[in-house]
Scaffold this active site. Sequence first.
Site, PDB file in Angstrom:
ATOM      1  NE  ARG A 237      14.168   9.314   6.812  1.00  0.00           N
ATOM      2  CZ  ARG A 237      14.092   8.036   7.171  1.00  0.00           C
ATOM      3  NH1 ARG A 237      13.051   7.301   6.803  1.00  0.00           N
ATOM      4  NH2 ARG A 237      15.026   7.482   7.915  1.00  0.00           N
ATOM      5  CG  ASP A 261       5.141   4.037   6.706  1.00  0.00           C
ATOM      6  OD1 ASP A 261       4.209   3.951   7.540  1.00  0.00           O
ATOM      7  OD2 ASP A 261       6.302   3.641   6.951  1.00  0.00           O
ATOM      8  CD  GLU A 266       7.866  10.982   9.561  1.00  0.00           C
ATOM      9  OE1 GLU A 266       7.404  10.597   8.476  1.00  0.00           O
ATOM     10  OE2 GLU A 266       8.629  10.285  10.264  1.00  0.00           O
ATOM     11  CG  HIS A 298       8.334   6.514   9.850  1.00  0.00           C
ATOM     12  ND1 HIS A 298       9.016   7.649   9.552  1.00  0.00           N
ATOM     13  CD2 HIS A 298       9.173   5.502   9.511  1.00  0.00           C
ATOM     14  CE1 HIS A 298      10.206   7.345   9.066  1.00  0.00           C
ATOM     15  NE2 HIS A 298      10.314   6.033   9.027  1.00  0.00           N
TER      16      HIS A 298
HETATM   17  P1  NAI Z   1      19.846   2.152   0.066  1.00  0.00           P
HETATM   18  O1  NAI Z   1      20.932   3.117   0.351  1.00  0.00           O
HETATM   19  O2  NAI Z   1      20.155   0.689   0.046  1.00  0.00           O
HETATM   20  O3  NAI Z   1      19.162   2.501  -1.341  1.00  0.00           O
HETATM   21  C1  NAI Z   1      18.841   3.809  -1.747  1.00  0.00           C
HETATM   22  C2  NAI Z   1      19.003   3.867  -3.247  1.00  0.00           C
HETATM   23  O4  NAI Z   1      18.557   5.152  -3.680  1.00  0.00           O
HETATM   24  C3  NAI Z   1      20.455   3.695  -3.700  1.00  0.00           C
HETATM   25  O5  NAI Z   1      20.555   2.665  -4.675  1.00  0.00           O
HETATM   26  C4  NAI Z   1      20.802   5.057  -4.294  1.00  0.00           C
HETATM   27  O6  NAI Z   1      21.689   4.959  -5.395  1.00  0.00           O
HETATM   28  C5  NAI Z   1      19.424   5.548  -4.717  1.00  0.00           C
HETATM   29  N1  NAI Z   1      19.369   6.975  -4.954  1.00  0.00           N
HETATM   30  C6  NAI Z   1      20.177   7.955  -4.459  1.00  0.00           C
HETATM   31  N2  NAI Z   1      19.830   9.157  -4.963  1.00  0.00           N
HETATM   32  C7  NAI Z   1      18.769   8.925  -5.788  1.00  0.00           C
HETATM   33  C8  NAI Z   1      17.986   9.765  -6.622  1.00  0.00           C
HETATM   34  N3  NAI Z   1      18.226  11.082  -6.714  1.00  0.00           N
HETATM   35  N4  NAI Z   1      16.977   9.204  -7.322  1.00  0.00           N
HETATM   36  C9  NAI Z   1      16.762   7.865  -7.263  1.00  0.00           C
HETATM   37  N5  NAI Z   1      17.482   7.013  -6.519  1.00  0.00           N
HETATM   38  C10 NAI Z   1      18.479   7.549  -5.774  1.00  0.00           C
HETATM   39  O7  NAI Z   1      18.701   2.485   1.130  1.00  0.00           O
HETATM   40  P2  NAI Z   1      17.481   1.538   1.567  1.00  0.00           P
HETATM   41  O8  NAI Z   1      17.885   0.693   2.727  1.00  0.00           O
HETATM   42  O9  NAI Z   1      16.905   0.889   0.379  1.00  0.00           O
HETATM   43  O10 NAI Z   1      16.462   2.633   2.163  1.00  0.00           O
HETATM   44  C11 NAI Z   1      15.899   3.616   1.324  1.00  0.00           C
HETATM   45  C12 NAI Z   1      15.212   4.660   2.177  1.00  0.00           C
HETATM   46  O11 NAI Z   1      14.080   4.074   2.821  1.00  0.00           O
HETATM   47  C13 NAI Z   1      16.058   5.202   3.348  1.00  0.00           C
HETATM   48  O12 NAI Z   1      16.899   6.269   2.922  1.00  0.00           O
HETATM   49  C14 NAI Z   1      15.018   5.667   4.319  1.00  0.00           C
HETATM   50  O13 NAI Z   1      14.761   7.029   4.065  1.00  0.00           O
HETATM   51  C15 NAI Z   1      13.789   4.838   3.971  1.00  0.00           C
HETATM   52  N6  NAI Z   1      13.371   3.923   5.053  1.00  0.00           N
HETATM   53  C16 NAI Z   1      12.079   3.979   5.510  1.00  0.00           C
HETATM   54  C17 NAI Z   1      11.655   3.138   6.524  1.00  0.00           C
HETATM   55  C18 NAI Z   1      10.241   3.149   7.019  1.00  0.00           C
HETATM   56  O14 NAI Z   1       9.975   2.636   8.129  1.00  0.00           O
HETATM   57  N7  NAI Z   1       9.278   3.675   6.295  1.00  0.00           N
HETATM   58  C19 NAI Z   1      12.587   2.195   7.154  1.00  0.00           C
HETATM   59  C20 NAI Z   1      13.900   2.153   6.534  1.00  0.00           C
HETATM   60  C21 NAI Z   1      14.273   3.018   5.542  1.00  0.00           C
END
Ligand code: NAI
Length: 332
Positions: A237, A261, A266, A298
Amino acid sequence: MHVTVYSAQPYDRQYLEEVRAAHFAEAGIEWRFQAATLNAGTVALAQDSEAVCVFVNDVLDAGVLEALAREGVKAVVLRCAGYNNVDLDAAKRLGLFVARVPAYSPEAVAEHAMALIMTLNRKTHRAFNRVREGNFSLDGLLGSTLHGKTAGVVGAGRIGLVMARLLQGFGCRVLGYDPFPNPAFDTLGERVDLDTLLAQADIVSLHCPLTEDTYHLINAPALAKMKPGAMLVNTSRGALIDTQAVIEALKSRQLSALAIDVYEQESELFFHDHSAEIIDDDVFARLMTFPNVLVTGHQGFFTVEALREIAEVTCSNLVAYRQGESGPNRLT
Ligand code: NAI
């Protein structure tokens, strides 16, 4: 059930229609596609809809949610995983059903992050243009071998774990920082604190959600802690990084490269064709002047497999709402 689909692009229509016809024909879902982004000015488009279907740049703050509820909307289904754009407290207060698509293709996003790293490192974005102009000089295209480099994954969740596996496959030493560690990471890399990761990683890739704690996680002090000459990659994000501070770090050569990305502002730019317009965002325009900055709009999620999965889960979330079920995708 009428569902107003905000921020609808041609590919959203295609996959939502296809999946509904193929697997949810009996569910009574009727899409009302709207190209407009959801915000206070476009709430009225949801008139007579029982549900709205939204994406990353739609605004679902308390005011918009209250206005949606007044229009008769009872459910909000997100076509994405991140839900930083939804005021969940307000949604709960209003009794709105909110559900998301938690994991449509972690591989899609991690593979895109890897593509950005490979492009910036070996400068294929520049080579592409050069060769087309008949310029086969290698001057300025020097990269470095990824094998043996240290890569830091911030947020070792679904996408972060895939990223760690890909980086491991490239022969990198992988460091991971996550305040809620997942034991699955331990076979892929070393768990460290954020400062250690920033100090040691040649590549830092962000995969944590945007929350109050992670807003501007990469700011001027964090950038100063990074290994000089490191590459920063953000496919998560935009507001995880302070873009102005990153620009200063690029100018001082503290950062050797930046791949994003996602971008904090954005919503003004991404997902639309502005090629015939003047871009008013000076911060974005400055980013575009660096040869070592790569921006994509994105598109990390944007694969056939992911679009199909998003449509499937969105339809099943609507069915869950109708049946009063509380599934794992529910946020309220
Ligand atoms: P997820 O929920 O499986 O993993 C996120 C991880 O971040 C968790 O293990 C959590 O414990 C950790 N986390 C929480 N607070 C943190 C902190 N302060 N410092 C470090 N780690 C922390 O989510 P997932 O599916 O891996 O997605 C991650 C992010 O990717 C989403 O929140 C979304 O913003 C982004 N995303 C981007 C996309 C794109 O098209 N560019 C598409 C899908 C998701």
